[in-house]
Design an enzyme around this catalytic site. Structure first.
Site, PDB file in Angstrom:
ATOM      1  N   GLY A  37      41.090  36.194  22.940  1.00 38.37           N
ATOM      2  CA  GLY A  37      40.682  36.636  24.269  1.00 38.37           C
ATOM      3  C   GLY A  37      40.398  38.115  24.331  1.00 38.37           C
ATOM      4  O   GLY A  37      39.774  38.597  25.279  1.00 38.37           O
ATOM      5  N   GLY A  38      40.880  38.857  23.326  1.00 42.30           N
ATOM      6  CA  GLY A  38      40.581  40.282  23.254  1.00 42.30           C
ATOM      7  C   GLY A  38      41.210  41.105  24.367  1.00 42.30           C
ATOM      8  O   GLY A  38      42.102  40.655  25.087  1.00 42.30           O
ATOM      9  N   ALA A 268      41.693  57.673  32.526  1.00 43.36           N
ATOM     10  CA  ALA A 268      40.736  56.588  32.756  1.00 43.36           C
ATOM     11  C   ALA A 268      39.329  57.163  32.668  1.00 43.36           C
ATOM     12  O   ALA A 268      38.550  57.096  33.607  1.00 43.36           O
ATOM     13  CB  ALA A 268      40.986  55.950  34.115  1.00 43.36           C
ATOM     14  N   VAL A 271      35.361  54.351  27.862  1.00 39.25           N
ATOM     15  CA  VAL A 271      35.644  53.467  26.738  1.00 39.25           C
ATOM     16  C   VAL A 271      35.012  54.016  25.464  1.00 39.25           C
ATOM     17  O   VAL A 271      33.879  54.505  25.474  1.00 39.25           O
ATOM     18  CB  VAL A 271      35.095  52.048  27.021  1.00 39.25           C
ATOM     19  N   HIS A 443      27.861  30.185  59.080  1.00 41.83           N
ATOM     20  CA  HIS A 443      28.613  31.018  60.026  1.00 41.83           C
ATOM     21  C   HIS A 443      29.936  30.326  60.363  1.00 41.83           C
ATOM     22  O   HIS A 443      29.951  29.123  60.583  1.00 41.83           O
ATOM     23  CB  HIS A 443      27.804  31.222  61.307  1.00 41.83           C
TER      24      HIS A 443
END
Length: 464
Positions: A37-38, A268, A271, A443
């Protein structure tokens, strides 16, 4: 053993490519050094959404009285919140294991690298090496947190997204460096859980890749929730010697230096690609600026070697890697897949409110020379949003005034990540603004805002 296809890496690009290859009758193996899954499934997309859901539930309980419900004072158990996230990730990883067995794909556990003669060398946890032959080798090694020279990650006081998902205890204060998707998601999570959060962003606005109106709206909402935001600012150094971190940052408007104290710093800032040690130099696979060079079907400069996902140029997104994997394998199998349109890739950010977008921003469309019709519909005018108590945000749509081409859409609000696919499909089908207006939307729903925004662009909006 000999294979038709060996995929190195089992993230959303790798495992999807392997499954599609098996479906097409190709004998397939996948190499994975850690967990199937990495990063996305184990330390990215899925577990972060589990954390964010816990934060959202906590916020709902805190505002239960707004819905006419009385409850006692809520208390978040941070350890259990993290455990739930890990349990969700582990369950999903087992699901990928099942899919490998179901599709008769061999899983080769270890570190994979290219070797001469269309071979893959796999080194297992004990250091033993074994060679496997394949007609086609797909590199899907993904990425990791980028590390800045002046912001070294020590895993304790300066952390990256992986550690941010598994901290042993809840920090009282945090500085988030970088305000892209990862940065704002964690800023929302830790703020909602009770931490004092400060965002430091080098650009002049948070979520800088989004439409300027979306950035402005999220800034307003984040500030109202107590998140401090510093844009056009750069972190110069973090001092970690004492009990708290001291973050020295520069205001880029006047070059003035200031200091912030916090318990932990989350880096952050993007990558970095995982290209080291995978044998690119051995075979002479061409790279450029940290990415493998590929054609529209992900063939590299070396015959029989392909690359997909974060390690090639393009958005580092799970759904992009999956699409690339499928396209790559279908071309290998002799099909004639349509190349991916990288201007029709949806982007989603899962803070609250959520952000979703596709296509041109308003500024990009103007720069491209289009004459525009822009429509905007606020969720404050939506009956469903009002009933749900989620009136923040809007839907913004952008059309070419001459031909009605759907150039882009930008949303911020509750559940907009579930709504953006309508726009992706509409743009794929070359739908015009008038066709959106005349497509009857149910709606009450949040998705009505798409129709209303399109109507606003053409001066036909009813509920605003």
């Amino acid at each position: 053993m000999n294979y038709d296809v060996i995929v190195i890496g089992s993230g959303p690009g790798g495992y999807v490519a392997a499954i599609r290859a098996s479906q097409l009758g190709l004998k397939t193996a996948v190499v994975e050094k850690e967990s199937l899954g990495g990063i996305c499934l184990n330390w990215g997309c899925i577990p972060t959404k589990a954390l964010l859901k816990s934060a959202q539930v906590f916020e709902y309980i805190q505002h239960a009285e707004d819905y006419g419900i009385q409850v006692g004072a809520p208390k978040a158990d941070f350890t259990k919140v993290v455990k739930r996230s890990r349990d969700v990730a582990n369950g999903m990883s087992k699901g990928v294991t099942f899919l490998m067995k179901k599709n008769n794909i061999d899983v080769l556990m270890g570190f994979g690298k290219l070797a001469a003669g269309k071979q893959v060398e796999v080194t297992d946890a004990k250091g033993a090496k074994k060679l496997y032959q394949a007609k086609h080798i797909i590199l899907a090694t993904g990425g990791r947190a980028r590390e800045l020279p002046n912001l070294p990650i020590d895993g304790k006081k300066v952390i990256e997204y992986r550690k941010a998902m598994s901290l042993e205890k809840m920090p009282k204060s945090m500085v988030v460096v970088g305000a892209g998707a990862i940065g704002v998601e964690f800023a929302y999570f830790y703020n909602a859980m009770g931490a004092e959060v400060t965002i430091v962003e080098y650009a002049d606005r948070i979520v800088p890749n989004e439409d300027a109106d979306v950035s402005k709206e999220l800034t307003k909402i984040f500030k109202k929730s107590g998140i401090k935001i510093m844009t056009k600012a750069s972190v110069e150094k973090v001092y970690t010697e004492g009990k708290v971190c001291k973050v020295e940052y520069k205001n880029l408007k006047d070059n003035k230096l200031s200091m912030i104290d916090c318990d932990v710093v989350l880096s952050a800032v993007g990558v970095a690609t995982n290209l080291d040690g995978i044998g690119l130099e051995t075979l002479g696979v061409k790279t450029e600026r940290g990415h493998v060079v590929v054609d529209e079907f992900y063939r590299t400069s070396v015959d029989g070697v392909y690359a997909i996902g974060d390690i090639v140029k393009g958005p580092a997104l799970a759904h992009v890697a999956s699409a690339e994997g499928i396209t790559c394998v279908e071309a290998i199998a002799g099909h004639h897949p349509e190349p991916i349109d990288y201007n029709n890739i949806p982007g989603c950010t899962y803070c609250q409110p959520e952000i979703a977008s596709v296509g041109y921003t308003e500024a990009q469309a103007k720069e491209a020379g289009y004459e525009l019709k822009v429509g905007k519909f606020p969720f404050s005018a939506s009956g469903k949003a009002s009933a749900g108590g989620v009136k923040q945000g809007f839907v913004k749509v952008i059309f070419d005034a001459k031909y009605g081409e759907f150039l882009g859409a930008h949303m911020i609000g509750a559940n907009v990540t579930e709504m953006i696919a309508e726009i992706v499909a509409a743009r794929k089908l070359e739908t015009t603004g008038h066709e959106i207006i005349k497509s009857i939307h149910p709606h009450p729903t949040m998705s009505e805002a798409v129709m209303e925004a399109a109507a606003a662009a053409y001066g036909e909006v009813i509920h605003l």
